[in-house]
Design a protein around this motif. Structure first.
Motif, PDB file in Angstrom:
ATOM      1  N   ALA A 152       0.828  -1.206   0.000  1.00 19.40           N
ATOM      2  CA  ALA A 152       0.000   0.000   0.000  1.00 19.40           C
ATOM      3  C   ALA A 152       0.866   1.261   0.000  1.00 19.40           C
ATOM      4  CB  ALA A 152      -0.923  -0.004   1.219  1.00 19.40           C
ATOM      5  N   VAL A 153       1.989   1.237   0.716  1.00 17.36           N
ATOM      6  CA  VAL A 153       2.883   2.398   0.732  1.00 17.36           C
ATOM      7  C   VAL A 153       3.498   2.604  -0.656  1.00 17.36           C
ATOM      8  CG1 VAL A 153       4.922   3.424   1.791  1.00 17.36           C
ATOM      9  CG2 VAL A 153       3.370   2.039   3.179  1.00 17.36           C
ATOM     10  N   ARG A 154       3.849   1.518  -1.336  1.00 11.52           N
ATOM     11  CA  ARG A 154       4.396   1.644  -2.691  1.00 11.52           C
ATOM     12  C   ARG A 154       3.348   2.208  -3.657  1.00 11.52           C
ATOM     13  NH1 ARG A 154       7.572  -2.970  -1.399  1.00 11.52           N
ATOM     14  NH2 ARG A 154       9.782  -2.452  -1.617  1.00 11.52           N
ATOM     15  N   GLU A 155       2.104   1.821  -3.455  1.00  6.67           N
ATOM     16  CA  GLU A 155       1.040   2.370  -4.292  1.00  6.67           C
ATOM     17  C   GLU A 155       0.913   3.878  -4.072  1.00  6.67           C
ATOM     18  OE1 GLU A 155      -2.040   2.893  -6.906  1.00  6.67           O
ATOM     19  OE2 GLU A 155      -0.683   1.186  -6.674  1.00  6.67           O
ATOM     20  N   LEU A 156       1.098   4.324  -2.829  1.00  5.23           N
ATOM     21  CA  LEU A 156       1.083   5.755  -2.548  1.00  5.23           C
ATOM     22  C   LEU A 156       2.265   6.451  -3.227  1.00  5.23           C
ATOM     23  CD1 LEU A 156       0.067   5.890   1.233  1.00  5.23           C
ATOM     24  CD2 LEU A 156      -1.375   6.172  -0.787  1.00  5.23           C
ATOM     25  N   ALA A 157       3.409   5.790  -3.254  1.00  8.35           N
ATOM     26  CA  ALA A 157       4.575   6.365  -3.934  1.00  8.35           C
ATOM     27  C   ALA A 157       4.288   6.578  -5.415  1.00  8.35           C
ATOM     28  CB  ALA A 157       5.788   5.455  -3.750  1.00  8.35           C
TER      29      ALA A 157
END
Length: 663
Positions: free
Chosen positions: A272-277
């Protein structure tokens, strides 16, 4: 039966060869192309106009711009290139005015070295400005410049402006791209941090990477004054996206502890954090869709809450306006996340710090002594084109570039390698138009090799400077060996007058710096559990944590620099290195405890907090009073199932670290 004797290894010590290993960094191809054009085009124009010396001076100015172009954001690159060029113009003017005046030149260069050294402590731009001020003054005092006196600074400035122009060609198309890429990279570093939770070594390394990435992102996004953010909505949005990483970072230590005790986190969290990136980098908006596991423990609740809040802010089209308590209301203060105050306030602060700082005066005097000795030596002894001695001293003595000792050694190796290449060029390539294709190749090596380390940068810059110098004085191959001798003389002066004669060089002060960090950690423990208003408490904790991690990053850099020093400094830093890591873990454990309390865990007793704080302050005082790490067995009673249990364990580990007697 006697054991066979072990073979004696004749390899040099690690502290001596550390800088000779190239860093595994990618080649900046855009900078390579820019350097080739910036340094070769002026030579071609000068040859076409029948003024090769003018072209060489413009290329020298371009070389200064190429070396100083180290920032990512375009507005920071303007300052990094333009401001140092002004100081460089002043330096070459002063040098030109004292050219051929013997002891007057010695006095002026010594005074310029004092000023250069003192202003170098202000910051990155001031450091490069101080470097160019002294370097160009040395060149102006050592080489005959075109008449009238203003011609040399004008030509050097044109070279710097040419580099700036080439740099800004992509600004209309990539206005905020560097800042957006930096913020996205910080999100990806946080994702890797969550993937590393539960693994001690990998987590510690990734935490350092996150700290460095976060610092870089804030430096890029907050480069403008606060009032300018109101006219730059894309920067306001990036700052909001960066700020919401703070709760996610604060939740990471708690998640790390949870992963060590229970098991690894769900892979959906770093995903999910990578998707935010990706959303940050692409500028996406809309309603976020998160598929996260249901949180049960306090640490899981903290991560879930921080991640959902970050997703909402990242996908929000219009960022929230800055709070009234920010620097918009008071230009004399910085905000809680490091946004700078007004320019005039920062200039006043920097001037006061420079004039009253013991470290600033100490470095300025060291540099002035070395430059004065170098100029006095070449005034007493007939050394052809002797400016190279002072140039070598200036590069070696730059404090923010690394250890003076290791830089002197690396400078000698790099110069020798560069002179071999320069000898081939000067011996085999005829002067004239052949200089242009040669410069295209040699200039491309500067940014490519600079990324690999100081010795490699020196090896790339040396033949370029020699080729440009030969265009001015037409000495040809006869220029090579004198430059080697001059470099060795400059390295010797820096080692003796800039290193051995100053006890602080070989009686390290790294213990004082670490003691300050431990004392700040004790204050952080106290403030983390102080009974204050929740909103004020969170604000102060965010500020204290950011400052503490920045300070610890500086301490780590100081220790890494000390590791390259010869004994006793290098072995002492190696012995104390585990304590640096232990202090970082104490900060993480404190943050994890606070986050768990914020999300439902019982608060610790005040006596437990006071006991931990007392142990840290005792450790800080012990570090100040001795260079020897002494093992201390300490008892920290408390609830073994409470939130402070991991923190007490880390404090006990720090107190139990012992090292050899190195006094």
């Amino acid at each position: 039966m006697a054991r066979p004797a072990r073979p004696v290894r004749l390899s040099p010590p690690a502290w001596l060869t550390a800088g000779l290993r190239p860093d595994p960094t990618p080649i900046p191809w855009a900078a390579v192309v820019r350097a080739s054009v910036a340094l070769s085009a002026p030579l071609a124009v000068g040859l076409a106009a029948g003024q090769p010396a003018y072209g060489a001076l413009v290329s020298m100015g371009a070389l200064s711009g190429v070396i100083g172009d180290t920032a990512d954001a375009y507005r920071m690159r303007i300052f990094n290139i333009a401001v140092p060029q002004l100081f460089g113009a002043l330096g070459v003017t002063l040098g030109t005015l004292v050219f051929g005046h013997g002891w007057l030149a010695v006095g002026v260069l010594t005074l310029v070295a004092l000023v250069s050294g003192m202003i170098s402590s202000i910051g990155a731009v001031a450091s490069v400005s101080g470097l160019l001020l002294l370097l160009n003054c040395v060149v102006g005092a050592g080489l005959p410049m075109p008449e009238p006196w203003w011609m040399a600074p004008l030509l050097l400035g044109l070279g710097g402006l040419f580099v700036l122009l080439l740099t800004l060609l992509g600004w209309p198309l990539r206005r905020a791209a560097p800042e957006r890429a930096a913020v996205a990279a910080t999100y990806r570093a946080v994702a890797e941090l969550y993937e590393a939770t539960g693994t001690t070594t990998a987590y510690d390394e990734q935490r350092q990477a996150v700290t460095a990435s976060l610092n870089q992102s804030y430096d890029l996004v907050l480069a403008r004054r606060t009032r300018q953010h109101g006219r730059a909505p894309h920067l306001v949005r990036l700052l909001s996206q960066l700020n919401v990483l703070v709760p996610l970072l604060e939740a990471a230590p708690a998640a790390h502890l949870r992963a060590r005790l229970v098991g690894p986190l769900s892979p959906a969290i770093p995903a999910a954090v990578r998707e935010l990136a990706d959303a940050v980098e692409e500028g996406r908006t809309g309603t976020p869709v998160l598929d996260l596991p249901t949180p049960e423990r306090p640490a899981e609740k903290a991560v879930d809450h921080a991640l959902r809040h970050a997703a909402a802010v990242v996908h929000k089209a219009e960022p929230d306006p800055p709070p009234r308590s920010s620097t918009r209301g008071d230009p004399h203060v910085d905000d809680r996340l490091g946004r700078p105050a007004a320019l005039r306030v920062r200039v006043r602060r920097a001037s006061r710090d420079v004039m009253l700082s013991e470290a600033s005066w100490r470095y300025g005097l060291r540099l002035a002594l070395c430059i004065g000795l170098a100029q006095a030596l070449v005034s007493l002894i007939a050394v052809p084109r002797s400016y190279w001695v002072a140039l070598t001293v200036t590069f070696v003595m730059k404090p923010d570039f690394g250890s003076v000792f290791s830089r002197a050694v690396l400078r000698a190796f790099g110069t020798a390698a560069g002179l071999v290449l320069a000898a081939l060029v000067l011996a085999e390539v005829p002067r004239g138009w052949w200089d242009v294709p040669v410069m295209i190749v040699l200039a491309a090596l500067i940014p490519a090799f600079s990324a690999k380390g100081y010795a490699f940068q020196t090896a790339a810059i040396t033949p370029v400077i020699l080729l440009l110098s030969d265009t001015l004085n037409q000495q040809g191959f006869d220029l090579v060996l004198p430059r080697l001798y001059d470099s060795l003389i400059g390295c010797a002066i820096a080692l003796v007058a800039g290193y051995l004669l100053w006890p602080e060089s070989w009686h390290t002060r790294i213990g004082d710096r670490l003691a300050d960090a431990v004392a700040d950690t004790a204050a952080y423990v106290e403030s983390a559990f102080a009974p204050t208003h929740p909103q004020h408490h969170a604000t102060e904790r965010h500020r204290a944590r950011r400052k503490l991690y920045r300070d610890l990053s500086t301490v780590r850099s100081e220790f890494q620099r000390a590791l390259t020093e010869p004994p006793p400094t290098g072995p002492l830093a190696a012995a104390w290195w585990p304590l640096v890591v232990a202090v970082e873990r104490i900060v993480d454990a404190t943050t994890a405890a606070r986050i768990r309390v914020d999300h439902g865990a019982p608060a610790p007793d005040a006596s437990e907090v006071a006991a931990v704080e007392r142990e840290l302050r005792e450790l800080s005082e012990g570090l100040r009073s001795s260079e020897t790490l002494v093992e201390v067995r300490t008892e920290l009673p408390g609830d073994e199932n409470g939130v402070l249990a991991p923190l007490r364990q880390e404090v006990r580990a720090a107190r139990a670290i012992a090292g050899p007697d190195l006094r």
